[in-house]
Design a protein around this motif. Structure first.
Motif, mmCIF file in Angstrom:
data_model
loop_
_atom_site.group_PDB
_atom_site.id
_atom_site.type_symbol
_atom_site.label_atom_id
_atom_site.label_comp_id
_atom_site.label_asym_id
_atom_site.label_seq_id
_atom_site.Cartn_x
_atom_site.Cartn_y
_atom_site.Cartn_z
ATOM 1 N N SER A 31 0.818 -1.220 0.000
ATOM 2 C CA SER A 31 0.000 0.000 0.000
ATOM 3 C C SER A 31 0.850 1.268 0.000
ATOM 4 C CB SER A 31 -0.962 0.005 1.185
ATOM 5 O OG SER A 31 -0.250 0.072 2.410
ATOM 6 N N TRP A 32 2.115 1.161 0.440
ATOM 7 C CA TRP A 32 2.961 2.355 0.468
ATOM 8 C C TRP A 32 3.242 2.873 -0.933
ATOM 9 C CZ3 TRP A 32 3.722 5.264 4.567
ATOM 10 C CH2 TRP A 32 3.486 4.697 5.819
ATOM 11 N N VAL A 33 3.677 2.005 -1.823
ATOM 12 C CA VAL A 33 3.956 2.459 -3.189
ATOM 13 C C VAL A 33 2.650 2.698 -3.948
ATOM 14 C CG1 VAL A 33 4.148 0.153 -4.239
ATOM 15 C CG2 VAL A 33 5.396 2.075 -5.223
ATOM 16 N N LEU A 34 1.610 1.919 -3.637
ATOM 17 C CA LEU A 34 0.328 2.112 -4.312
ATOM 18 C C LEU A 34 -0.227 3.508 -4.045
ATOM 19 C CD1 LEU A 34 -2.109 1.161 -5.947
ATOM 20 C CD2 LEU A 34 -2.992 0.068 -3.866
ATOM 21 N N THR A 35 -0.168 3.960 -2.808
ATOM 22 C CA THR A 35 -0.678 5.291 -2.479
ATOM 23 C C THR A 35 0.105 6.375 -3.205
ATOM 24 O OG1 THR A 35 -1.450 4.555 -0.313
ATOM 25 C CG2 THR A 35 -1.105 6.914 -0.592
ATOM 26 N N GLU A 36 1.430 6.241 -3.251
ATOM 27 C CA GLU A 36 2.242 7.232 -3.970
ATOM 28 C C GLU A 36 1.886 7.238 -5.452
ATOM 29 O OE1 GLU A 36 4.213 9.473 -2.539
ATOM 30 O OE2 GLU A 36 3.632 8.625 -0.605
ATOM 31 N N ALA A 37 1.616 6.063 -6.003
ATOM 32 C CA ALA A 37 1.250 5.976 -7.419
ATOM 33 C C ALA A 37 -0.083 6.673 -7.685
ATOM 34 C CB ALA A 37 1.174 4.506 -7.849
ATOM 35 N N ILE A 38 -1.021 6.539 -6.751
ATOM 36 C CA ILE A 38 -2.329 7.174 -6.907
ATOM 37 C C ILE A 38 -2.181 8.689 -7.017
ATOM 38 C CG2 ILE A 38 -4.514 7.681 -5.734
ATOM 39 C CD1 ILE A 38 -4.341 4.850 -4.504
ATOM 40 N N PHE A 39 -1.296 9.249 -6.199
ATOM 41 C CA PHE A 39 -1.150 10.703 -6.172
ATOM 42 C C PHE A 39 0.000 11.194 -7.054
ATOM 43 C CE2 PHE A 39 -3.526 9.638 -2.358
ATOM 44 C CZ PHE A 39 -4.589 10.522 -2.471
ATOM 45 N N SER A 40 0.441 10.341 -7.957
ATOM 46 C CA SER A 40 1.442 10.735 -8.954
ATOM 47 C C SER A 40 0.733 11.145 -10.238
ATOM 48 C CB SER A 40 2.390 9.572 -9.237
ATOM 49 O OG SER A 40 1.749 8.586 -10.025
ATOM 50 N N GLU A 41 1.504 11.359 -11.295
ATOM 51 C CA GLU A 41 0.949 11.763 -12.590
ATOM 52 C C GLU A 41 0.565 10.570 -13.472
ATOM 53 O OE1 GLU A 41 3.890 14.392 -14.195
ATOM 54 O OE2 GLU A 41 3.593 15.895 -12.614
ATOM 55 N N LEU A 42 0.585 9.389 -12.905
ATOM 56 C CA LEU A 42 0.123 8.210 -13.629
ATOM 57 C C LEU A 42 -1.377 8.316 -13.893
ATOM 58 C CD1 LEU A 42 2.051 5.529 -11.568
ATOM 59 C CD2 LEU A 42 2.343 5.893 -14.041
ATOM 60 N N ASP A 43 -1.824 7.707 -14.983
ATOM 61 C CA ASP A 43 -3.252 7.722 -15.313
ATOM 62 C C ASP A 43 -3.989 6.542 -14.710
ATOM 63 O OD1 ASP A 43 -3.212 10.070 -17.025
ATOM 64 O OD2 ASP A 43 -2.067 8.849 -18.431
ATOM 65 N N GLU A 44 -3.303 5.410 -14.573
ATOM 66 C CA GLU A 44 -3.928 4.235 -13.974
ATOM 67 C C GLU A 44 -2.844 3.345 -13.372
ATOM 68 O OE1 GLU A 44 -6.086 2.316 -17.107
ATOM 69 O OE2 GLU A 44 -4.269 1.711 -18.186
#
Length: 388
Positions: A31-44
């Motif tokens: 969940s640590w990297v997942l949360t950072e990915a959510i709030f990054s500039e990734l689209d999905e």
């Protein structure tokens, strides 16, 4: 350009059993990297796993964002001998290569931040690279097996400040264009950009001792990022904060919880002084729902397991930050928030690990005035910001 990330997770792990689901600061490791990915500039962001329990967890916990998706990987590509590239190839086929940039994120790198992901994407989008990866600049002296030095002259041993060192892959973030990936079937190929991360991100989680080191690094980083400002939000756990942690059952299930009426008055006074009250609990209790309705707490969130991720989302929607939050929790699932908010409190009878990390250990026990004491401290603290 469509920017898609994959977080590959395997159900089985020999080094640390159940590693991806094991709690780091009270949260599943992934969940640590997942949360950072959510709030990054990734689209999905796809969590690609053979573990149905993880799939079910994600569907429950991340309902508030359309960015997170899950996909089951086959058993062959989830074995001990399967390569990460084989999982990436399988994933690309399942989504019919519906992406322009494919980003590989590793759950075993919980120190990864959204900006590290964005920097890797930027190497492709702005610097026109075919791929990018994260590295660490280490100042270690490296030797070959035959007793010869790789990166320095033993007769001219450089001082650390004069030594360029080496760039070492830390395994956190990889990104590649679709064209480069389809040509090479590899996580990076062609012209490759490098993104530097802090040296501590080089620690890999292969053993329980590694786990302890990374958890301590993560705890220290969260605390160093704390900022102090006026408290706009008081976020409260329920069991062990509002209540004494005891639940009374009969044959039909949950029957009763005990609440302190003085806590309710403290919260009412706090709201009158423009501090919003938020309740966030991992339990899904009708008794709690009724009590919070009685207290007129409109921001009541039940059944929240990943409290850190949800609080990040809550604050983002309000254009606020952790610095504007005071948090009261008592157990390990509160730890990430305890370490991150502007001011954290814990009841006198909380678990030892939480008391060791909270900013303030209250003199009152849970369900016996702990919340009222917190309210009075916040009211006094906020006075310093009056007239600013």
């Amino acid at each position: 350009m469509k920017k898609t990330a994959i977080i590959p997770l395997r159900k089985n792990s020999k080094g640390i059993p159940g590693k991806n689901k094991k709690k780091m600061l009270g949260r599943p490791l992934f969940s640590w990297v997942l949360t950072e990915a959510i709030f990054s500039e990734l689209d999905e962001v796809y969590v690609f796993t053979d573990d149905q329990e993880i799939v079910d967890y994600i569907k429950r916990e991340y309902f508030w964002t359309s960015k997170v998706k899950t996909l089951l990987r086959n058993d062959e590509n989830a074995s001990d001998t399967a390569s990460t590239e084989s999982a990436m190839v399988e994933f690309a086929g399942l989504v019919k290569t519906d992406f322009d940039i494919l980003c590989l994120l590793q759950a075993t790198s919980p120190l990864t931040k959204a900006e590290n992901i964005n920097d890797a994407l930027n190497e492709i989008l702005s610097n026109k690279k075919d791929a990018a990866l994260t590295v660490v600049n280490t100042h270690r002296f490296i030797w070959n097996a035959d007793g010869t030095p790789q990166n320095y002259d033993v007769f001219k041993r450089p001082r650390r400040q004069d030594f360029d060192g080496l760039l070492i892959e830390n395994g956190a973030v990889y990104a590649t264009t679709k064209e480069a990936f389809l040509t090479s079937n590899n996580r990076v190929s062609g012209s490759i950009g490098l993104v530097k991360m802090p040296e501590e991100s080089l620690v890999e989680i292969d053993s329980l001792s590694d786990w302890d080191i990374v958890e301590k690094l993560l705890t220290d980083r969260l605390k160093k990022l704390k900022i102090h400002q006026r408290i706009d939000y008081l976020v409260l756990d329920v069991d062990g904060v509002f209540t004494d942690g005891c639940v009374y059952y009969d044959a039909n299930g949950e029957m009763a919880k005990k609440f302190d009426m003085r806590d309710g008055m403290g919260l009412e006074i706090l709201r009158q002084n423009n501090v919003e009250v938020v309740v966030m609990t991992s339990e899904n209790s009708e008794l709690v729902a009724q009590r919070m309705k009685k207290l007129q707490i409109k921001h009541t969130f039940l059944g929240v397991k990943d409290k850190f991720s949800f609080l990040t989302h809550f604050l983002s929607e309000r254009n606020s930050s952790f610095g504007a939050v005071s948090y009261v929790g008592d157990d390990v699932n509160d730890l990430a928030n305890i370490c991150s908010v502007g001011w954290s409190f814990t009841p006198a009878d909380a678990t030892d690990v939480v008391k060791a990390n909270a900013d303030y250990v209250l003199t009152h026990n849970s369900g016996a005035g702990a919340i009222r004491e917190t309210c009075e401290i916040i009211l006094k603290y906020n006075k310093r910001y009056e007239g600013i």
